[in-house]
Scaffold this active site. Structure first.
Site, PDB file in Angstrom:
ATOM      1  N   GLY A  33       5.194 -69.254  -0.103  1.00  0.00           N
ATOM      2  CA  GLY A  33       4.553 -69.642   1.141  1.00  0.00           C
ATOM      3  C   GLY A  33       4.575 -68.444   2.072  1.00  0.00           C
ATOM      4  N   SER A  34       4.062 -68.635   3.281  1.00  0.00           N
ATOM      5  CA  SER A  34       3.940 -67.490   4.186  1.00  0.00           C
ATOM      6  C   SER A  34       5.309 -66.891   4.523  1.00  0.00           C
ATOM      7  CB  SER A  34       3.228 -67.917   5.469  1.00  0.00           C
ATOM      8  OG  SER A  34       3.899 -69.027   6.043  1.00  0.00           O
ATOM      9  N   GLU A  36       7.694 -66.348   2.650  1.00  0.00           N
ATOM     10  CA  GLU A  36       8.231 -65.562   1.539  1.00  0.00           C
ATOM     11  C   GLU A  36       7.356 -64.369   1.190  1.00  0.00           C
ATOM     12  OE1 GLU A  36       9.408 -69.117   2.122  1.00  0.00           O
ATOM     13  OE2 GLU A  36       7.689 -69.164   0.804  1.00  0.00           O
ATOM     14  N   GLU A  55       8.007 -77.477  -6.964  1.00  0.00           N
ATOM     15  CA  GLU A  55       9.331 -76.857  -6.981  1.00  0.00           C
ATOM     16  C   GLU A  55      10.278 -77.455  -8.024  1.00  0.00           C
ATOM     17  OE1 GLU A  55       7.490 -77.448  -4.358  1.00  0.00           O
ATOM     18  OE2 GLU A  55       7.420 -75.604  -3.177  1.00  0.00           O
ATOM     19  N   HIS A  78       9.965 -72.074  -0.990  1.00  0.00           N
ATOM     20  CA  HIS A  78       9.390 -72.076   0.350  1.00  0.00           C
ATOM     21  C   HIS A  78      10.288 -72.898   1.276  1.00  0.00           C
ATOM     22  CE1 HIS A  78       6.434 -71.636   3.354  1.00  0.00           C
ATOM     23  NE2 HIS A  78       5.870 -72.814   3.251  1.00  0.00           N
ATOM     24  N   HIS A 285      28.463 -94.693 -17.999  1.00  0.00           N
ATOM     25  CA  HIS A 285      27.183 -95.051 -17.378  1.00  0.00           C
ATOM     26  C   HIS A 285      27.256 -96.446 -16.758  1.00  0.00           C
ATOM     27  CE1 HIS A 285      22.499 -95.457 -17.943  1.00  0.00           C
ATOM     28  NE2 HIS A 285      22.868 -95.505 -16.682  1.00  0.00           N
ATOM     29  N   GLY A 407      21.156 -87.122 -15.478  1.00  0.00           N
ATOM     30  CA  GLY A 407      20.424 -88.385 -15.449  1.00  0.00           C
ATOM     31  C   GLY A 407      19.126 -88.293 -14.670  1.00  0.00           C
TER      32      GLY A 407
HETATM   33  C1  LIG Z   1      14.245 -88.870 -11.179  1.00  0.00           C
HETATM   34  C2  LIG Z   1      14.564 -90.159 -11.832  1.00  0.00           C
HETATM   35  N1  LIG Z   1      13.932 -91.291 -11.428  1.00  0.00           N
HETATM   36  C3  LIG Z   1      14.185 -92.465 -12.031  1.00  0.00           C
HETATM   37  C4  LIG Z   1      15.114 -92.556 -13.027  1.00  0.00           C
HETATM   38  C5  LIG Z   1      15.451 -93.895 -13.670  1.00  0.00           C
HETATM   39  N2  LIG Z   1      15.076 -93.945 -15.094  1.00  0.00           N
HETATM   40  C6  LIG Z   1      16.001 -93.823 -16.070  1.00  0.00           C
HETATM   41  S1  LIG Z   1      15.348 -93.963 -17.587  1.00  0.00           S
HETATM   42  C7  LIG Z   1      13.800 -94.187 -16.974  1.00  0.00           C
HETATM   43  C8  LIG Z   1      12.641 -94.413 -17.896  1.00  0.00           C
HETATM   44  C9  LIG Z   1      12.201 -93.209 -18.661  1.00  0.00           C
HETATM   45  O1  LIG Z   1      11.015 -93.523 -19.312  1.00  0.00           O
HETATM   46  P1  LIG Z   1      10.505 -92.756 -20.565  1.00  0.00           P
HETATM   47  O2  LIG Z   1      10.608 -91.309 -20.384  1.00  0.00           O
HETATM   48  O3  LIG Z   1       9.169 -93.304 -20.914  1.00  0.00           O
HETATM   49  O4  LIG Z   1      11.550 -93.116 -21.706  1.00  0.00           O
HETATM   50  P2  LIG Z   1      11.840 -94.537 -22.372  1.00  0.00           P
HETATM   51  O5  LIG Z   1      12.809 -95.211 -21.490  1.00  0.00           O
HETATM   52  O6  LIG Z   1      10.560 -95.250 -22.487  1.00  0.00           O
HETATM   53  O7  LIG Z   1      12.464 -94.160 -23.654  1.00  0.00           O
HETATM   54  C10 LIG Z   1      13.811 -94.170 -15.580  1.00  0.00           C
HETATM   55  C11 LIG Z   1      12.616 -94.322 -14.742  1.00  0.00           C
HETATM   56  C12 LIG Z   1      15.787 -91.362 -13.381  1.00  0.00           C
HETATM   57  N3  LIG Z   1      16.724 -91.358 -14.321  1.00  0.00           N
HETATM   58  N4  LIG Z   1      15.479 -90.192 -12.782  1.00  0.00           N
END
Ligand SMILES: Cc1ncc(C[n+]2csc(CCOP(=O)(O)OP(=O)(O)O)c2C)c(N)n1
Ligand SMILES: [Mg+2]
Length: 533
Positions: A33-34, A36, A55, A78, A285, A407
């Site tokens: 951006g400007s 940088e 990003e 940016h 988890h 995750g």
């Molecule tokens: C940034 C983010 N947003 C939401 C989630 C919640 N989440 C965990 S698994 C998942 C589904 C992933 O879908 P896909 O890649 O199609 O894999 P599938 O579950 O169908 O195997 C989501 C939305 C996350 N882990 N990270």
């Protein structure tokens, strides 16, 4: 804005590029951006700029690149908004323990009192707590030294991202050259505590190892295999690991632990001593009940992260770099004669689908395992496919597997590009869920522009299957609707074409093997949209 240096000596820009060159960082990942632009005046010809179109992509590419080069990657974002977009990926890099040297633009010092357009009012607070250090140097001339300090901190265990906020007018100001220094990057274990762990391991009747990502990050794969063989230890893989720590086809390999307390206790039952190497003990988890270890089992841990050492509920933890820890443990190791544990049972072969039905993920991954070369690098982000992958797609060599430890979806597509940029002679296979692919789909454009040999394999099940699978744990009736988990009408072949990548839809199992073989020998990127059930 004044763009001429105030004296004939080096500018902040000159000193910074010389320093980065000396530290082996001649690739800049960014989205400019400007605030940088003046950094890139007379951009040195031995540097390359890798433009990310958002990003998250910038940081994800840099994360993969840093992991594959074993050096910090340099990033330029940016001001506030760029750092904001990047924040999820910075969190992931923090969890991945990836050293990233992030510079963020800032408005010119002279107008900062007037809350100017594009300024980042709290530039050093914004990325916290997911950077190891953040600074906006007090004076322009301090910028190169701050960048040096940030680099050494990023590279010290536990590694991670750091951020330096640089006001726009600093780049043209005078500064001194900063010479690269030799700064320690490894930790030797405390001898007395390591000796206790060695004694427990030597005395164990049936030891088990739990291996994690830090083994692969530290190049300690062979040392782990040696120690496991010497002790006839069964080797479990830690849950939710961003890297692979042990050859999955080794006779001592016992599979991946699930991220659940009761199930881990179940799997470790029968082992009187558990040595956790380069992993948390343990990553969960879901909430759990009862003991953390089987009755009568003791635990020792080698870990390079003081936080992880501190929160472990049980056992002795030695803070050390994994390579040095294993080296010292090897010296203290005197295993008794033990009978080898029984080999792990492997699943029956997955069958192709009946006519008119979609392929199973097991069948797709089994086929991929059969056609890929063992040194191809898998970058995975396909949540519901992960347990299947652990059974069907063994990781056979060190430094050939990446997923995120956080995750946070959005890592896989972009990290695959970063890994491929770092290792242009290797085949990269990005194994990505249809949902995950959409967080950083712009990565396809980078793969096309740089003609990277990446096979993007999109597992298209038209849904967020992981969430649907999880729902019963949270009280949903089996099969009940989960809001926001359907993904109809996404066309990855069209999306690939729109980014300059050749794509193909595979809905017929008889075409799968040949399509994978072609993708794995193509000179540039290809995308396969594989319809799975
Ligand atoms: C940034 C983010 N947003 C939401 C989630 C919640 N989440 C965990 S698994 C998942 C589904 C992933 O879908 P896909 O890649 O199609 O894999 P599938 O579950 O169908 O195997 C989501 C939305 C996350 N882990 N990270
Ligand atoms: Mg899906």
């Amino acid at each position: 804005m004044n763009t001429s240096p105030a004296s004939s000596g080096p500018t902040v820009r000159d000193a910074t590029y010389a320093l980065l060159r000396g530290l082996g960082m001649t690739t800049v990942f960014g989205n400019p951006g400007s605030t940088e632009l003046s950094m890139f005046l007379d951009f040195p010809r031995d540097f390359r700029y890798v433009l990310g179109l958002q990003e998250s992509v910038v940081v994800g590419m840099a994360d993969g690149f840093a992991q594959a080069t074993r050096n910090a990657a340099f990033i330029n974002l940016h001001s506030a908004v760029g750092v904001g977009h990047a924040m999820g990926a910075i969190f992931t890099a923090y969890r991945n323990r990836t050293p990233l040297l992030i510079t963020a633009g800032q408005q010119a010092r002279g107008i900062l009192p007037f809350d100017p357009f594009l300024s980042s009012v709290r530039a050093t607070e914004l990325p916290r707590p997911y950077v190891k250090w953040a600074v906006e140097p007090a004076r322009a001339e301090d910028v190169p030294r701050a960048i040096a300090r940030a680099y050494y901190l990023a590279m010290m265990p536990p590694r991670g991202p750091v951020l330096v906020s640089v006001p726009a007018d600093d780049w043209n100001m005078p500064a001194d050259w900063v010479q690269p220094r030799r700064v320690s990057r490894a930790l030797r274990p405390e001898p007395a505590l390591l000796a206790e762990i060695a004694a427990a391991l030597n005395a164990a009747r049936k030891p088990a190892f739990v291996v994690g990502a830090a083994i692969d990050r530290d190049g300690a794969w062979d040392a782990t295999v040696q120690l496991a063989e010497a002790h006839q230890a069964r080797v479990f893989h830690a849950p939710m690991s961003g890297r692979c720590g042990f050859p999955n086809h080794h006779p001592l390999f016992a599979g991946y632990l699930p991220p659940m307390r009761e199930r881990i206790v179940e799997r470790l039952t029968g082992h009187d001593f558990v040595l956790v190497i380069g992993a948390p003990a343990f990553t969960y988890h879901v909430d759990g009940q009862g003991p953390f270890l089987p009755a009568g089992t003791t635990l020792g841990q080698l870990i390079d992260d003081p936080e992880i050492a501190a929160w472990a509920p049980e056992g002795s933890a030695v803070l050390c770099s994994i390579g040095l820890g294993l080296q010292d443990l090897q010296v203290l190791s005197s295993p008794p004669a033990r009978t080898p544990p029984p080999p792990r049972l492997l699943p029956a072969r997955a069958e192709p689908p009946a006519p008119g039905e979609r392929m199973s993920v097991a069948y797709v991954l089994q086929t991929l395992a059969e056609v890929r070369s063992p040194d191809s690098i898998i970058v995975e982000e396909a949540p519901s496919a992960r347990p299947v992958m652990h059974e069907r797609l063994p990781i056979l060599q060190a430094e050939t597997f990446h997923e995120m430890c956080s995750g946070g979806l959005g890592f896989g597509m972009s990290a695959a590009v970063g890994v491929a940029l770092a290792q242009p002679d290797r085949r990269v296979i990005a194994l990505i869920g249809d949902g995950s692919a959409m967080y950083t789909i712009q990565s396809l454009w980078n793969a096309a522009q740089a003609k990277l040999p990446i096979a993007f394999v999109i597992l298209k099940n038209r849904r967020y299957a992981a969430l649907q699978d999880f729902a019963p744990q949270f009280g949903f009736a089996p099969g009940a609707k989960v809001e926001g988990s359907a993904l109809p009408d996404l066309d990855f072949v069209a999306l690939a074409a729109g980014h300059g990548v050749a794509g193909r839809r595979i809905d017929d199992a008889t075409q799968l093997r040949e399509a994978l073989q072609l993708a794995l020998c193509a000179t540039g990127p290809t995308l396969l949209e594989v319809e799975v059930n």
